[in-house]
Design an enzyme around this catalytic site. Structure first.
Site, PDB file in Angstrom:
ATOM      1  N   ASP A 130      49.905  -4.519  58.710  1.00 26.76           N
ATOM      2  CA  ASP A 130      50.006  -3.109  59.552  1.00 26.76           C
ATOM      3  C   ASP A 130      51.532  -3.062  59.915  1.00 26.76           C
ATOM      4  OD1 ASP A 130      49.452  -0.870  61.325  1.00 26.76           O
ATOM      5  OD2 ASP A 130      48.811  -2.436  62.906  1.00 26.76           O
TER       6      ASP A 130
ATOM      7  N   ASP B 288      54.898 -12.579  62.523  1.00 29.19           N
ATOM      8  CA  ASP B 288      55.583 -11.447  62.950  1.00 29.19           C
ATOM      9  C   ASP B 288      57.204 -11.688  63.169  1.00 29.19           C
ATOM     10  OD1 ASP B 288      54.659  -8.541  64.645  1.00 29.19           O
ATOM     11  OD2 ASP B 288      56.540  -9.364  64.960  1.00 29.19           O
ATOM     12  N   SER B 289      58.146 -10.774  62.956  1.00 33.28           N
ATOM     13  CA  SER B 289      59.334 -11.295  63.204  1.00 33.28           C
ATOM     14  C   SER B 289      60.029 -11.235  64.566  1.00 33.28           C
ATOM     15  CB  SER B 289      60.253 -10.117  62.209  1.00 33.28           C
ATOM     16  OG  SER B 289      60.068  -8.995  62.731  1.00 33.28           O
TER      17      SER B 289
ATOM     18  N   PHE C  29      52.628  -8.819  60.384  1.00 34.13           N
ATOM     19  CA  PHE C  29      53.067  -7.733  61.365  1.00 34.13           C
ATOM     20  C   PHE C  29      51.951  -7.906  62.624  1.00 34.13           C
ATOM     21  CE2 PHE C  29      54.073  -6.016  57.086  1.00 34.13           C
ATOM     22  CZ  PHE C  29      55.166  -5.831  57.261  1.00 34.13           C
TER      23      PHE C  29
ATOM     24  N   CYS D  19      51.902   4.100  58.892  1.00 26.66           N
ATOM     25  CA  CYS D  19      51.681   5.108  59.946  1.00 26.66           C
ATOM     26  C   CYS D  19      53.141   5.728  59.700  1.00 26.66           C
ATOM     27  CB  CYS D  19      51.912   4.427  61.402  1.00 26.66           C
ATOM     28  SG  CYS D  19      53.384   3.147  61.638  1.00 26.66           S
TER      29      CYS D  19
HETATM   30  N1  SAH Z   1      48.826  -4.875  64.154  1.00 34.41           N
HETATM   31  C1  SAH Z   1      49.601  -4.682  65.436  1.00 34.41           C
HETATM   32  C2  SAH Z   1      50.795  -3.763  65.617  1.00 34.41           C
HETATM   33  C3  SAH Z   1      51.792  -4.088  64.494  1.00 34.41           C
HETATM   34  S1  SAH Z   1      53.314  -3.104  64.686  1.00 34.41           S
HETATM   35  C4  SAH Z   1      48.434  -4.426  66.418  1.00 34.41           C
HETATM   36  O1  SAH Z   1      47.437  -4.216  66.522  1.00 34.41           O
HETATM   37  O2  SAH Z   1      48.894  -4.546  67.518  1.00 34.41           O
HETATM   38  C5  SAH Z   1      54.477  -3.687  63.810  1.00 34.41           C
HETATM   39  C6  SAH Z   1      55.045  -5.170  63.965  1.00 34.41           C
HETATM   40  O3  SAH Z   1      55.804  -5.480  62.789  1.00 34.41           O
HETATM   41  C7  SAH Z   1      55.579  -5.342  65.108  1.00 34.41           C
HETATM   42  O4  SAH Z   1      55.315  -6.372  66.084  1.00 34.41           O
HETATM   43  C8  SAH Z   1      57.284  -5.904  64.708  1.00 34.41           C
HETATM   44  O5  SAH Z   1      57.803  -6.823  65.257  1.00 34.41           O
HETATM   45  C9  SAH Z   1      56.806  -6.289  63.293  1.00 34.41           C
HETATM   46  N2  SAH Z   1      57.819  -6.285  61.955  1.00 34.41           N
HETATM   47  C10 SAH Z   1      58.637  -5.348  61.926  1.00 34.41           C
HETATM   48  N3  SAH Z   1      59.266  -5.648  60.639  1.00 34.41           N
HETATM   49  C11 SAH Z   1      58.646  -6.962  60.342  1.00 34.41           C
HETATM   50  C12 SAH Z   1      58.996  -7.704  59.158  1.00 34.41           C
HETATM   51  N4  SAH Z   1      59.955  -7.331  58.172  1.00 34.41           N
HETATM   52  N5  SAH Z   1      58.574  -8.779  59.264  1.00 34.41           N
HETATM   53  C13 SAH Z   1      57.632  -9.216  60.308  1.00 34.41           C
HETATM   54  N6  SAH Z   1      57.195  -8.593  61.220  1.00 34.41           N
HETATM   55  C14 SAH Z   1      57.748  -7.329  61.088  1.00 34.41           C
END
Ligand code: SAH
Length: 396
Positions: free
Chosen positions: A300, A249-250, A227, A340
């Site tokens: 995260d 990330d997706s 993520f 969160c």
């Molecule tokens: N750690 C980052 C914030 C993460 S926000 C920072 O410090 O800036 C959560 C992220 O998860 C987003 O970018 C979203 O695109 C991604 N996301 C959501 N569901 C997901 C999944 N199933 N697999 C991969 N990424 C995902």
């Protein structure tokens, strides 16, 4: 001014200075008020309690501006309270020199429904309730005055506005779009902030301190950042001398920005970074099947449980990703795991992570409890709500 009369006994949470008045606490509204208008809140016996913003469509029927029934809510009110919030940041030594920070954190700064983040010379404003919606101009002026920033972008597109009967509002409300992409330097790392199309107000400021902690832990570690969004944790891990950093990330656009961000930091060794557009759930399983191992894993994820009603399904999702992370860690490896989700308390989150370690058959301990930085203060009278919680665990 209209009067919001509470039912007998329903003034208790207000007496404890909780700023939300739920529909079930309200006897009646005497007089007329439009959404966002300020109303006098009185107990069933007529005793004045507070002034609040009226929100007829929301289950949170009113949010308190002031617990002093004599304080006047006008332009000067916002000037005073926004100035005070900005000064609190200025007086916080850990925030000195940060050019990305949250200046106003809603209820925690006594300004329910108002978020203001600063990125360099640009402020991003997010209004999530009828009260601040009504006072938009006063808020904009107060922010300009308190910060000297001429450029303000409004990102009032959070889904919670729907609960208030408000439509999304976005656009420049002061100044114009900068000619170049907006960048901040966060603890030595340059990061682009897309205030128009990025998530939230453009950046996850609440993870600043935890990203810095990652830097201190990453030396020589094979690192996995699930993520990753625009690569905040990944770049700090590289800055800390990680042996390698695999980021997942997706979101294609988030990864594209992450790759740009790495290029903005020539001091970092780009050969150690790998970016993968994938679903974290699927990818962790694939990495396990491929026999890969890591020394540091950061998870995260987005909010799996926005409220308590989603908690059970969300708990399953947290347990799954954390169990996979535990399986992927080398001996002595570190897991930084976050939630969160408003619907999951920190005790609950700890139980989920503990269950995940059991699923993976790993012994582990908590080295640190992780939270948001000082520009994201927690309203004392709230339960955990939206607030970030995390654990740094080490496996045997
Ligand atoms: N750690 C980052 C914030 C993460 S926000 C920072 O410090 O800036 C959560 C992220 O998860 C987003 O970018 C979203 O695109 C991604 N996301 C959501 N569901 C997901 C999944 N199933 N697999 C991969 N990424 C995902």
């Amino acid at each position: 001014m209209a009067q919001l009369v509470l039912l007998p006994g329903k003034d208790r949470s207000l007496a404890r200075r909780h700023p939300w008045i739920f529909a079930a606490a309200v006897e009646k509204l005497s007089g007329r008020a439009r959404p966002g208008d300020t109303v006098d809140v009185v107990a069933a016996n007529g005793r004045p309690l507070a002034k609040a913003a009226w929100s007829p469509e929301s289950k949170i029927r009113a949010r308190v501006w002031t617990f002093d029934p004599d304080e006047i809510v006008d332009d000067a009110f916002f000037k005073r309270h926004i100035q005070a919030a900005v000064e609190r940041r200025q007086q916080t030594p850990e925030l000195r020199g940060q050019d990305g920070l949250r200046l106003v954190h809603g209820e925690s700064d006594g300004l329910p429904g108002l978020i203001a983040d600063r990125y360099g010379d640009t402020i991003v404003l997010q209004l999530t309730a009828t009260g601040p919606e009504k006072w938009r101009q006063a808020i904009i002026h107060a922010l300009q005055r308190a910060t000297g920033c001429a450029r303000i972008y409004e990102r009032s597109d959070s889904h919670v506005r729907r609960l208030e009967g408000l439509l999304p509002v976005t656009g420049w409300v002061s100044g114009a779009a900068p000619a170049e992409r907006l960048c901040i330097v966060e603890n030595g790392v340059r990061m682009q902030v897309d205030v128009v199309a990025g998530h939230k107000t453009g950046f996850y400021l609440d993870q600043r301190d935890n990203r810095l902690l990652t830097r201190t832990l990453a030396a020589d570690r094979a690192t996995l950042n699930g993520f990753c969004y625009t690569g905040g944790f990944s770049l700090q891990a590289l800055a800390g001398g990680a042996r390698s950093v695999l980021s997942i990330d997706s979101s294609g656009p988030a990864l594209a920005t992450a790759i740009d961000n790495l290029a903005l930091n020539p001091q970092l060794d780009a050969n150690r970074a790998e970016w993968r557009e994938a679903d974290v759930f699927t990818e962790l399983r694939a990495l396990k099947n491929a026999g890969q191992h890591f020394d540091l894993i950061i998870l995260d994820p987005p909010k799996f449980a926005p409220s308590a009603s989603h908690a059970e399904r969300a708990a399953r999702a947290y347990r799954d990703i954390n169990a996979f992370a535990f399986r992927l860690l080398n001996r002595g490896g570190l897991l930084m795991s976050y939630s969160c989700s408003g619907g999951i308390s920190s005790e609950h989150f700890q139980r989920i992570v503990a269950d995940a370690a059991l699923d993976a058959g790993r012994g582990a301990r908590i080295l640190r409890r992780l939270a948001a930085p000082p520009d994201h203060p927690v309203a004392l009278h709230f339960s955990e709500g939206e607030y970030l919680k995390g654990l740094l665990c080490q496996v045997d």
